[in-house]
Motif scaffolding. Sequence first.
Motif, PDB file in Angstrom:
ATOM      1  N   HIS A   1       0.810  -1.222   0.000  1.00 38.89           N
ATOM      2  CA  HIS A   1       0.000   0.000   0.000  1.00 38.89           C
ATOM      3  C   HIS A   1       0.844   1.273   0.000  1.00 38.89           C
ATOM      4  N   HIS A   2       0.169   2.384  -0.253  1.00 43.06           N
ATOM      5  CA  HIS A   2       0.782   3.718  -0.227  1.00 43.06           C
ATOM      6  C   HIS A   2       0.773   4.278   1.198  1.00 43.06           C
TER       7      HIS A   2
ATOM      8  N   THR B   1      -6.283   1.330   2.278  1.00 42.06           N
ATOM      9  CA  THR B   1      -7.568   2.001   2.062  1.00 42.06           C
ATOM     10  C   THR B   1      -8.543   1.055   1.370  1.00 42.06           C
TER      11      THR B   1
ATOM     12  N   GLY C   1      -9.687   1.619  -1.423  1.00 40.92           N
ATOM     13  CA  GLY C   1      -9.207   1.595  -2.802  1.00 40.92           C
ATOM     14  C   GLY C   1      -8.125   0.554  -3.032  1.00 40.92           C
ATOM     15  N   ILE C   2      -7.233   0.388  -2.072  1.00 41.97           N
ATOM     16  CA  ILE C   2      -6.195  -0.649  -2.178  1.00 41.97           C
ATOM     17  C   ILE C   2      -6.869  -2.015  -2.259  1.00 41.97           C
TER      18      ILE C   2
ATOM     19  N   LEU D   1      -1.369   9.282  -6.490  1.00 42.57           N
ATOM     20  CA  LEU D   1      -2.330   8.272  -6.021  1.00 42.57           C
ATOM     21  C   LEU D   1      -3.571   8.256  -6.915  1.00 42.57           C
TER      22      LEU D   1
ATOM     23  N   ASP E   1      -5.897   4.880  -6.931  1.00 44.93           N
ATOM     24  CA  ASP E   1      -6.715   4.452  -5.788  1.00 44.93           C
ATOM     25  C   ASP E   1      -8.132   5.005  -5.936  1.00 44.93           C
TER      26      ASP E   1
ATOM     27  N   SER F   1     -10.606   5.076  -4.058  1.00 40.44           N
ATOM     28  CA  SER F   1     -11.252   5.623  -2.868  1.00 40.44           C
ATOM     29  C   SER F   1     -10.811   7.057  -2.567  1.00 40.44           C
TER      30      SER F   1
ATOM     31  N   TYR G   1      -8.156  10.114  -7.660  1.00 47.99           N
ATOM     32  CA  TYR G   1      -8.399   9.014  -8.606  1.00 47.99           C
ATOM     33  C   TYR G   1      -8.737   9.546  -9.989  1.00 47.99           C
TER      34      TYR G   1
END
Length: 192
Positions: free
Chosen positions: A8-9, A14, A16-17, A163, A166, A168, A172
């Motif tokens: 993950h970032h 998240t 989104g991940i 990012l 992602d 979420s 995005y």
Amino acid sequence: MAEVLLFHHTLGVTEGIEEIAGILRDAGNVVHVPDLFEGQTFDSIEDGIGYAEELGFDTLVDRGRSAADGFGPGLVYAGISFGVLPAQMLAQTRAGAKGAVLLEACVPVSEFGEAWPDGVPVQVHGMDADPFFVGEGDLESARELVDSTPDAELFLYPGDQHLFTDPSLPSYDLEAAALVVERVVRFLDGIR
């Protein structure tokens, strides 16, 4: 089918991940998402970086190494932004790596060895005006990686978001992220 370790970032694991991991699973891959932040999530990149600095980047990269120790060889290592650090380290140093997917970051190959390992394909994806990817030297590192091995590909997308993959997050970018996923799925389909 590939087996992927997805890191993950700096915002943590998240929704989104998890969604990205789900998309890759739906494409027939086995995807593991280790939580290097042990449940912590953050609302801003700055807060996540602050937490990572407090813990120490070496500690977090070691957590990535420990996560990989739970699996046999033959993994594809993937990371988003900060997650590229453990992903790239493992792809370059762990025997049996099948590939690497570096999203929105890339560090110099010299950080983890003298050269990119032969026979380990790698994709790097980033936005062409992302202040982190472009402004902090990641794009330059990605270009050097591509120049150093025939097994590397660099994909640039128009935009200035970090990012962007992602779903979420407000950063995005649906169109660019869909193209990233298409290219990553094709890449994983080619892993033997």
